[in-house]
Motif scaffolding. Sequence first.
Motif, PDB file in Angstrom:
ATOM      1  N   SER A  85     -32.328 -45.345  -7.756  1.00 32.20           N
ATOM      2  CA  SER A  85     -33.296 -44.805  -8.185  1.00 32.20           C
ATOM      3  C   SER A  85     -33.746 -45.613  -9.475  1.00 32.20           C
ATOM      4  CB  SER A  85     -32.438 -43.437  -9.075  1.00 32.20           C
ATOM      5  OG  SER A  85     -31.655 -43.948  -9.988  1.00 32.20           O
ATOM      6  N   VAL A  86     -32.865 -46.561 -10.102  1.00 31.03           N
ATOM      7  CA  VAL A  86     -33.195 -47.371 -10.740  1.00 31.03           C
ATOM      8  C   VAL A  86     -34.643 -48.294 -10.531  1.00 31.03           C
ATOM      9  CG1 VAL A  86     -31.789 -47.578 -12.956  1.00 31.03           C
ATOM     10  CG2 VAL A  86     -32.100 -49.330 -10.826  1.00 31.03           C
ATOM     11  N   ALA A  87     -33.949 -48.789  -9.483  1.00 33.86           N
ATOM     12  CA  ALA A  87     -35.852 -49.842  -8.081  1.00 33.86           C
ATOM     13  C   ALA A  87     -36.507 -48.630  -7.994  1.00 33.86           C
ATOM     14  CB  ALA A  87     -34.561 -50.562  -7.450  1.00 33.86           C
ATOM     15  N   GLY A  88     -36.368 -47.860  -7.570  1.00 33.59           N
ATOM     16  CA  GLY A  88     -37.355 -46.867  -7.320  1.00 33.59           C
ATOM     17  C   GLY A  88     -38.343 -46.784  -8.472  1.00 33.59           C
ATOM     18  N   LEU A  89     -37.581 -45.856  -9.291  1.00 35.08           N
ATOM     19  CA  LEU A  89     -38.475 -45.326 -10.513  1.00 35.08           C
ATOM     20  C   LEU A  89     -38.833 -46.478 -11.488  1.00 35.08           C
ATOM     21  CD1 LEU A  89     -36.797 -42.498 -11.062  1.00 35.08           C
ATOM     22  CD2 LEU A  89     -39.087 -42.286  -9.682  1.00 35.08           C
ATOM     23  N   GLY A  90     -38.669 -47.837 -11.722  1.00 35.66           N
ATOM     24  CA  GLY A  90     -38.889 -48.996 -11.823  1.00 35.66           C
ATOM     25  C   GLY A  90     -38.342 -48.560 -13.712  1.00 35.66           C
ATOM     26  N   ILE A  91     -37.333 -48.881 -13.198  1.00 31.78           N
ATOM     27  CA  ILE A  91     -36.668 -48.822 -15.396  1.00 31.78           C
ATOM     28  C   ILE A  91     -35.752 -50.361 -14.707  1.00 31.78           C
ATOM     29  CG2 ILE A  91     -34.118 -47.637 -16.127  1.00 31.78           C
ATOM     30  CD1 ILE A  91     -36.551 -46.083 -15.716  1.00 31.78           C
ATOM     31  N   ASP A  92     -35.493 -51.272 -15.834  1.00 30.65           N
ATOM     32  CA  ASP A  92     -35.512 -52.658 -15.749  1.00 30.65           C
ATOM     33  C   ASP A  92     -33.833 -52.130 -16.715  1.00 30.65           C
ATOM     34  OD1 ASP A  92     -37.571 -54.099 -14.868  1.00 30.65           O
ATOM     35  OD2 ASP A  92     -38.330 -53.037 -16.368  1.00 30.65           O
ATOM     36  N   ASN A  93     -33.512 -51.618 -17.307  1.00 33.78           N
ATOM     37  CA  ASN A  93     -32.216 -51.910 -18.030  1.00 33.78           C
ATOM     38  C   ASN A  93     -32.026 -50.411 -18.448  1.00 33.78           C
ATOM     39  OD1 ASN A  93     -33.331 -55.068 -19.004  1.00 33.78           O
ATOM     40  ND2 ASN A  93     -35.648 -53.660 -20.022  1.00 33.78           N
ATOM     41  N   MET A  94     -30.947 -49.826 -17.637  1.00 34.22           N
ATOM     42  CA  MET A  94     -30.107 -48.802 -18.678  1.00 34.22           C
ATOM     43  C   MET A  94     -28.801 -49.242 -18.548  1.00 34.22           C
ATOM     44  SD  MET A  94     -30.244 -45.408 -15.812  1.00 34.22           S
ATOM     45  CE  MET A  94     -29.622 -45.653 -14.536  1.00 34.22           C
ATOM     46  N   LEU A  95     -27.851 -48.862 -19.153  1.00 30.81           N
ATOM     47  CA  LEU A  95     -26.519 -48.786 -19.645  1.00 30.81           C
ATOM     48  C   LEU A  95     -26.092 -46.761 -18.640  1.00 30.81           C
ATOM     49  CD1 LEU A  95     -23.792 -50.183 -20.076  1.00 30.81           C
ATOM     50  CD2 LEU A  95     -23.782 -48.523 -22.353  1.00 30.81           C
ATOM     51  N   VAL A  96     -25.005 -47.131 -17.728  1.00 31.10           N
ATOM     52  CA  VAL A  96     -24.874 -46.603 -16.950  1.00 31.10           C
ATOM     53  C   VAL A  96     -22.886 -46.553 -17.284  1.00 31.10           C
ATOM     54  CG1 VAL A  96     -23.689 -45.227 -14.903  1.00 31.10           C
ATOM     55  CG2 VAL A  96     -26.001 -46.781 -14.899  1.00 31.10           C
ATOM     56  N   GLU A  97     -22.685 -45.909 -18.101  1.00 31.19           N
ATOM     57  CA  GLU A  97     -21.383 -45.338 -18.291  1.00 31.19           C
ATOM     58  C   GLU A  97     -20.069 -44.528 -17.585  1.00 31.19           C
ATOM     59  OE1 GLU A  97     -21.897 -44.954 -23.654  1.00 31.19           O
ATOM     60  OE2 GLU A  97     -20.485 -43.203 -22.618  1.00 31.19           O
ATOM     61  N   MET A  98     -19.337 -44.924 -17.163  1.00 29.36           N
ATOM     62  CA  MET A  98     -18.415 -43.852 -16.704  1.00 29.36           C
ATOM     63  C   MET A  98     -17.089 -43.582 -16.714  1.00 29.36           C
ATOM     64  SD  MET A  98     -19.532 -46.558 -13.354  1.00 29.36           S
ATOM     65  CE  MET A  98     -19.029 -45.380 -12.116  1.00 29.36           C
ATOM     66  N   THR A  99     -16.523 -42.440 -16.399  1.00 32.27           N
ATOM     67  CA  THR A  99     -15.166 -41.937 -17.146  1.00 32.27           C
ATOM     68  C   THR A  99     -14.103 -42.666 -16.086  1.00 32.27           C
ATOM     69  OG1 THR A  99     -14.901 -40.181 -16.549  1.00 32.27           O
ATOM     70  CG2 THR A  99     -15.673 -40.083 -18.363  1.00 32.27           C
ATOM     71  N   GLY A 100     -14.630 -43.083 -15.024  1.00 34.32           N
ATOM     72  CA  GLY A 100     -14.251 -43.463 -13.275  1.00 34.32           C
ATOM     73  C   GLY A 100     -14.409 -44.483 -12.962  1.00 34.32           C
ATOM     74  N   LYS A 101     -14.040 -44.998 -11.850  1.00 27.00           N
ATOM     75  CA  LYS A 101     -14.156 -46.373 -11.071  1.00 27.00           C
ATOM     76  C   LYS A 101     -15.760 -45.573 -10.031  1.00 27.00           C
ATOM     77  CE  LYS A 101     -12.331 -49.272  -7.422  1.00 27.00           C
ATOM     78  NZ  LYS A 101     -11.140 -49.426  -6.747  1.00 27.00           N
ATOM     79  N   GLU A 102     -15.820 -44.668  -9.625  1.00 25.86           N
ATOM     80  CA  GLU A 102     -16.906 -44.464  -8.636  1.00 25.86           C
ATOM     81  C   GLU A 102     -17.819 -43.703  -9.313  1.00 25.86           C
ATOM     82  OE1 GLU A 102     -15.292 -42.287  -4.914  1.00 25.86           O
ATOM     83  OE2 GLU A 102     -17.025 -43.047  -3.528  1.00 25.86           O
ATOM     84  N   VAL A 103     -19.216 -44.298  -8.640  1.00 28.25           N
ATOM     85  CA  VAL A 103     -20.126 -43.235  -9.097  1.00 28.25           C
ATOM     86  C   VAL A 103     -20.483 -41.616  -8.656  1.00 28.25           C
ATOM     87  CG1 VAL A 103     -23.086 -43.445  -9.517  1.00 28.25           C
ATOM     88  CG2 VAL A 103     -21.318 -45.469  -9.553  1.00 28.25           C
ATOM     89  N   PRO A 104     -20.907 -40.560  -8.928  1.00 24.02           N
ATOM     90  CA  PRO A 104     -20.367 -39.327  -8.069  1.00 24.02           C
ATOM     91  C   PRO A 104     -21.552 -39.131  -7.114  1.00 24.02           C
ATOM     92  CG  PRO A 104     -20.442 -39.578 -10.992  1.00 24.02           C
ATOM     93  CD  PRO A 104     -20.711 -40.349 -10.712  1.00 24.02           C
ATOM     94  N   ALA A 105     -21.824 -38.692  -6.486  1.00 22.14           N
ATOM     95  CA  ALA A 105     -22.393 -38.897  -5.192  1.00 22.14           C
ATOM     96  C   ALA A 105     -23.425 -37.717  -5.093  1.00 22.14           C
ATOM     97  CB  ALA A 105     -21.403 -38.602  -3.745  1.00 22.14           C
ATOM     98  N   GLY A 106     -23.207 -36.714  -5.698  1.00 27.69           N
ATOM     99  CA  GLY A 106     -24.513 -35.556  -5.720  1.00 27.69           C
ATOM    100  C   GLY A 106     -24.835 -35.410  -4.596  1.00 27.69           C
ATOM    101  N   ASP A 107     -26.090 -34.834  -4.223  1.00 27.25           N
ATOM    102  CA  ASP A 107     -26.058 -34.275  -3.009  1.00 27.25           C
ATOM    103  C   ASP A 107     -25.870 -35.402  -1.548  1.00 27.25           C
ATOM    104  OD1 ASP A 107     -28.740 -35.727  -3.202  1.00 27.25           O
ATOM    105  OD2 ASP A 107     -29.894 -34.201  -2.730  1.00 27.25           O
ATOM    106  N   GLY A 108     -25.526 -37.052  -2.004  1.00 30.36           N
ATOM    107  CA  GLY A 108     -25.401 -37.236  -1.503  1.00 30.36           C
ATOM    108  C   GLY A 108     -27.186 -38.891  -1.075  1.00 30.36           C
ATOM    109  N   SER A 109     -27.662 -38.140  -1.929  1.00 30.28           N
ATOM    110  CA  SER A 109     -28.989 -39.152  -2.177  1.00 30.28           C
ATOM    111  C   SER A 109     -29.097 -39.752  -3.033  1.00 30.28           C
ATOM    112  CB  SER A 109     -30.067 -38.421  -1.576  1.00 30.28           C
ATOM    113  OG  SER A 109     -30.664 -37.518  -2.635  1.00 30.28           O
ATOM    114  N   ILE A 251     -33.274 -50.914  -1.024  1.00 35.37           N
ATOM    115  CA  ILE A 251     -34.332 -50.847  -2.294  1.00 35.37           C
ATOM    116  C   ILE A 251     -32.852 -50.848  -3.535  1.00 35.37           C
ATOM    117  CG2 ILE A 251     -35.141 -49.078  -3.493  1.00 35.37           C
ATOM    118  CD1 ILE A 251     -36.935 -47.979  -1.407  1.00 35.37           C
ATOM    119  N   GLY A 252     -31.550 -50.342  -3.592  1.00 31.77           N
ATOM    120  CA  GLY A 252     -31.068 -50.289  -4.288  1.00 31.77           C
ATOM    121  C   GLY A 252     -30.227 -51.866  -4.187  1.00 31.77           C
TER     122      GLY A 252
END
Length: 301
Positions: A85-109, A251-252
């Motif tokens: 998503s960051v690559a596709g939308l052209g975001i270079d700098n971002m922090l992802v704070e997480m309360t666990g080990k695995e990133v949520p899947a959302g709808d699988g995309s 892409i990711g």
Amino acid sequence: MTTSRGQRTIGGVVEYKGRGLFHGQEVSIKLKPQPPNTGIRFQRVDLPGSPIIPGNVAYVKDHKRRILLEKDGVAVEGIEHCMASVAGLGIDNMLVEMTGKEVPAGDGSSMVFVRLIREAGTVNQEPPRQVFTLSRAITLEDNGAKIVALPNDAGLELTYHLDFKDRSSLKQSYTISVTEDAFFEQIATARTFCLSSGVEEFIRLGLGRGVTEENCFLINEDGTTSTPIKRNKAVLRFADEGVRHKLLDLIGDLFLAGMGLRARVIGTRSGHLLNVLLARKIVELAQSEGCLSSKAVDVEV
Ligand SMILES: [Zn+2]
């Protein structure tokens, strides 16, 4: 190395809570704007000292079916659709704070992250974005899979050939010139999938605990598709959703090189392993050509 536009971050803090596909643990995430030259980083705020793991190929510890990053014994996993998503939308700098080990899947995309980033908006930053222009061909092969990268000064163009050999009715090919609009319209909503023959192994390994009827689909022996639990006929978002998801992963994974890329990349039956090896090769080339900033070079390999 050539530069193009300036760097970009997101316009504010956005949050989401959901379950990861593999372990099914509920994890809260916060996406936060970051200063220039910091890249994409993940932070485990549930651990003492809130350690940070850069979204960089130097920290890839495992690439079987998903990407796991590890630094100083601290891991995050399932980060590939967020990276797409960051690559596709052209975001270079971002922090992802997480309360666990695995990133949520959302709808699988990658749509959960695309929606969050669009909600936050984007902010242009002064320093130029690093974009590596590939100057020679790279070919990597593994066990019948292949990935080729060729010079293409015009930008990033990707082709993927989906071919499971035993499922001959399911050959799919797709080519995309990666722009923000093309990513959003053609790739971002394509969901992950699993071969029906791989489900038993998933269960044996204790994985797939966050799988729902909606967030992935199965490709059966005869080339048809099913929902993962009830095994009903799957309603696909595109007839060729499988090949589009392979491009989403590519892409990711390529963005784990920590910079934009101008090249034409062709994947045939390839996956995270060859994607990661190609990203490593690109970093090596950029370093040998003296094209990487200290930020990108200063990582453990
Ligand atoms: Zn994926």
